[in-house]
Design a protein around this motif. Structure first.
Motif, PDB file in Angstrom:
ATOM      1  N   PHE A  35     -42.771 -68.870  33.493  1.00 21.52           N
ATOM      2  CA  PHE A  35     -43.258 -70.237  33.679  1.00 21.52           C
ATOM      3  C   PHE A  35     -43.114 -70.689  35.120  1.00 21.52           C
ATOM      4  O   PHE A  35     -44.001 -71.338  35.676  1.00 21.52           O
ATOM      5  CB  PHE A  35     -42.495 -71.197  32.755  1.00 21.52           C
ATOM      6  CG  PHE A  35     -42.825 -71.032  31.303  1.00 21.52           C
ATOM      7  CD1 PHE A  35     -44.094 -71.308  30.825  1.00 21.52           C
ATOM      8  CD2 PHE A  35     -41.867 -70.602  30.406  1.00 21.52           C
ATOM      9  CE1 PHE A  35     -44.412 -71.159  29.485  1.00 21.52           C
ATOM     10  CE2 PHE A  35     -42.158 -70.446  29.071  1.00 21.52           C
ATOM     11  CZ  PHE A  35     -43.436 -70.727  28.604  1.00 21.52           C
ATOM     12  N   LYS A  36     -41.970 -70.373  35.736  1.00 23.14           N
ATOM     13  CA  LYS A  36     -41.784 -70.874  37.100  1.00 23.14           C
ATOM     14  C   LYS A  36     -42.698 -70.151  38.080  1.00 23.14           C
ATOM     15  O   LYS A  36     -43.125 -70.741  39.072  1.00 23.14           O
ATOM     16  CB  LYS A  36     -40.324 -70.787  37.519  1.00 23.14           C
ATOM     17  CG  LYS A  36     -39.693 -69.423  37.608  1.00 23.14           C
ATOM     18  CD  LYS A  36     -38.209 -69.581  37.977  1.00 23.14           C
ATOM     19  CE  LYS A  36     -37.495 -68.274  38.142  1.00 23.14           C
ATOM     20  NZ  LYS A  36     -36.072 -68.470  38.515  1.00 23.14           N
ATOM     21  N   GLN A  37     -43.036 -68.895  37.794  1.00 23.74           N
ATOM     22  CA  GLN A  37     -44.026 -68.218  38.635  1.00 23.74           C
ATOM     23  C   GLN A  37     -45.402 -68.843  38.456  1.00 23.74           C
ATOM     24  O   GLN A  37     -46.163 -68.999  39.425  1.00 23.74           O
ATOM     25  CB  GLN A  37     -44.067 -66.728  38.305  1.00 23.74           C
ATOM     26  CG  GLN A  37     -42.831 -65.973  38.753  1.00 23.74           C
ATOM     27  CD  GLN A  37     -43.031 -64.466  38.721  1.00 23.74           C
ATOM     28  OE1 GLN A  37     -42.381 -63.773  37.960  1.00 23.74           O
ATOM     29  NE2 GLN A  37     -43.929 -63.958  39.555  1.00 23.74           N
ATOM     30  N   LEU A  38     -45.729 -69.228  37.231  1.00 25.24           N
ATOM     31  CA  LEU A  38     -47.019 -69.881  36.983  1.00 25.24           C
ATOM     32  C   LEU A  38     -47.078 -71.250  37.662  1.00 25.24           C
ATOM     33  O   LEU A  38     -48.142 -71.680  38.110  1.00 25.24           O
ATOM     34  CB  LEU A  38     -47.241 -70.020  35.471  1.00 25.24           C
ATOM     35  CG  LEU A  38     -47.424 -68.695  34.722  1.00 25.24           C
ATOM     36  CD1 LEU A  38     -47.375 -68.914  33.221  1.00 25.24           C
ATOM     37  CD2 LEU A  38     -48.737 -68.021  35.117  1.00 25.24           C
ATOM     38  N   LEU A  39     -45.923 -71.925  37.747  1.00 24.06           N
ATOM     39  CA  LEU A  39     -45.892 -73.198  38.469  1.00 24.06           C
ATOM     40  C   LEU A  39     -46.173 -73.005  39.956  1.00 24.06           C
ATOM     41  O   LEU A  39     -46.802 -73.850  40.599  1.00 24.06           O
ATOM     42  CB  LEU A  39     -44.524 -73.866  38.276  1.00 24.06           C
ATOM     43  CG  LEU A  39     -44.248 -74.440  36.884  1.00 24.06           C
ATOM     44  CD1 LEU A  39     -42.785 -74.832  36.742  1.00 24.06           C
ATOM     45  CD2 LEU A  39     -45.152 -75.641  36.608  1.00 24.06           C
TER      46      LEU A  39
END
Length: 563
Positions: free
Chosen positions: A229-233
């Motif tokens: 998720f944080k990479q997608l953010l």
């Protein structure tokens, strides 16, 4: 283990008080007039005060001690209050009570120097029992270690009433508040990510969650971490993310591990390893309960750490480093050791040279395994020298931070050395100089990854990396090198195709960090509602059985013959 290392302090120090945890108490948004700590105000002497709390002590139908989370205060019922004195005598300890009266100074001869407000007392005009406690308590509130830990976990709500637990949980809140303040001041965005996700190949075992969708057969997985998720953010342009994140791993518990845990999760775009190091070091200094201006954050490569300490999370508060010769590894002891059985864990390959006070191990083809054995010996030796011989190697309130860098990107599997797994996780990027080595399988064991760990006193308290942001490289690593089923990660691979920026991050283990700061024996001691080492909630008796009718909703059948 955390418990072994910290138990040596248990006879003299149970917990460490910090001024920040006992200030700024308030009765705002409450019908309480005062907290006990408020009564220290000299202006309240000889005035009427009203306090609520729990009955901690009583004697002679005359005296009582009221406790709230901020302190203790003695109260006295006058002889004229005969009915209320009878009520006091029958009030069980830990009942919730209300005391109203005139705050007075105690006579000089009656001052109790063991209490912060031992020079004061309330002369009661009104005494009420708000809610009666059962007369027999399963947990001894006033004496921390006179109740078994299993009992304290079962009655956690009573355990919370102890000073030590109040301090720990309130300190945790204060620490998190400082983390948020620091990160928000530095333009980080606090973003919540889902706990229900899909299975991720590789890594720790995940908890799966059934759903009735599609007539059963489909499952969520609780997130091991918000990694994807944080990479997608980052792909979405939120270039500075943080979260106090709940994470889940279906693993056997240890003193420094829980199946449900919390981490301070960070990710940034357009960032280097040096930027991450600077951020984390400043964050720790800003949030630490003591001044850390003189504390350094040295660095060791993975290879150096293994060579000198036999572990990638060395405790550098003491020496006893591994020495190398052409054929042997050795560790010298400062004094002669009489019984080595407790040190070698039944490993007969380790010998002791009494003349030279050295433990010796012949090198084999698997030098890494030899180093790990000596690393365990080093810790065992430190325990024995401290506990049996009284040699102080590891001081209290000593903070030895250490960055471990330059890990191998891939590690050959134990059962098949021709196959590889990620040393960290499959999203870690190789150093730029080794990017070309991906094209040759024989070079894979020699690729250095951009992974880094922060170690404190022998415990890993943070880990992170610079990520792969090129979709084709990420696909190659997953499919060709690690041979993982990439269908579980197509959403991430697709996202990286849309101009993903270079990015990296780190996660700090909040529970483990707080356990070290507060010098507790287990991370359970800094978590409000923890699990046991086998993952059970003793208070609520979870996990629990469910009716077959509920299983039918999810199209599930339990096979109890499965081993």
């Amino acid at each position: 283990m955390l418990s072994n290392i910290l138990k040596r302090f248990s006879s003299t120090v149970r917990y460490y008080r910090f001024a920040s945890t006992s200030s700024c108490y308030t009765t705002k948004f409450s019908y309480r007039q005062y907290l006990v700590s408020d009564l220290s105000n000299a202006n309240l002497i000889d005035t009427s005060v009203s306090v609520y709390g729990w009955l901690q002590h009583r004697r002679k139908k005359l005296f009582g001690v009221l406790r709230d989370h901020s302190g203790l205060i003695q109260f006295i019922l006058p002889i004229s209050m005969k009915e209320q004195r009878e009520i006091l005598e029958k009030t069980p300890f830990e009942s919730c009570i209300h005391v109203k009266g005139i705050l007075k100074k105690r006579p000089e001869r009656d001052i109790n120097t063991d209490m912060t407000l031992g020079h004061l007392e309330i002369h009661v005009t009104d005494y009420k029992v708000i809610n009666v406690c059962l007369p027999e308590l399963p947990v001894n509130i006033t004496k921390y270690h006179e109740s078994h830990e299993i009992t304290r976990l079962k009655y956690r709500y009573l355990d919370f009433r102890r000073d030590v637990m109040q301090e720990r949980i309130r300190f945790r809140s204060s620490f998190i508040a400082k983390v948020r303040e620091f990160l928000l001041k530095n333009s980080f965005v606090d973003i919540e990510t889902p706990s229900l996700f899909r299975r991720t190949p590789g890594g720790a075992r995940e908890f799966i969650v059934p759903t009735h969708l599609n007539e059963g057969g489909l499952f969520y997985a609780l997130t091991q971490s918000p990694q994807q998720f944080k990479q997608l953010l980052m792909v979405g342009g939120f270039d500075r993310y943080f979260q106090i994140a709940k994470c889940f791993r279906d693993e056997t518990g240890r003193p420094d591990r829980q199946p449900e845990f919390t981490q301070i999760d960070l990710e940034l775009s357009f960032v280097s390893r040096e930027n991450i190091f600077s951020l984390v070091e400043q964050l720790i200094v800003a949030c630490w309960p003591e001044k850390l201006e003189k504390v350094s954050f040295p660095r060791l490569t993975f290879a150096e750490a293994m060579s000198r300490y036999g572990t990638d999370k060395p405790d550098t508060r003491f020496g006893l480093e591994i020495e190398h010769s052409s054929e042997q590894l050795s560790i010298a002891s400062p004094i002669p050791i009489n019984n080595i059985n407790d040190l070698i864990d039944g490993d007969n390959d380790i010998k002791y040279d009494a003349n030279n006070r050295k433990f010796l191990l012949n090198k084999t083809n698997n030098e890494q395994e030899c180093l790990i054995k000596m690393g365990k010996l080093r810790l065992n030796l430190a325990d024995v020298l401290e506990k049996q011989y009284g040699i102080e190697l590891r001081k209290r309130r000593q903070w030895n931070f250490l960055w471990i860098i330059d890990f191998p990107l891939f590690t050959p599997m134990e059962d098949d050395r021709t196959k590889f797994e990620s040393t960290h996780h499959p999203f870690t990027a190789p150093i730029n100089e080794h990017l070309s080595l991906l094209s040759s399988k024989k070079d894979w064991p020699h690729i250095t990854g951009q992974h880094y760990d922060l170690v404190l006193n022998g415990f890993e308290v943070a880990g992170g990396s610079i990520r792969i942001y090129d979709s084709s490289i990420q696909r190659f690593v997953l499919n060709d090198v690690l041979q993982l089923p990439i269908e579980h990660l197509e959403h991430l691979l697709k996202a990286l195709e849309y101009g993903a920026p270079p990015h990296g991050g780190i996660a700090l283990g909040l529970d483990r960090l707080l356990a070290l700061v507060l010098e507790t024996e287990h991370i359970r001691d800094v978590i409000a509602f923890p699990k046991t080492s086998n993952g059970k909630d003793l208070m609520a008796q979870a996990p629990s059985l469910v009716e077959q009718s509920e299983l039918d909703y999810y199209f599930l059948q339990i096979n109890r013959k499965h081993s």
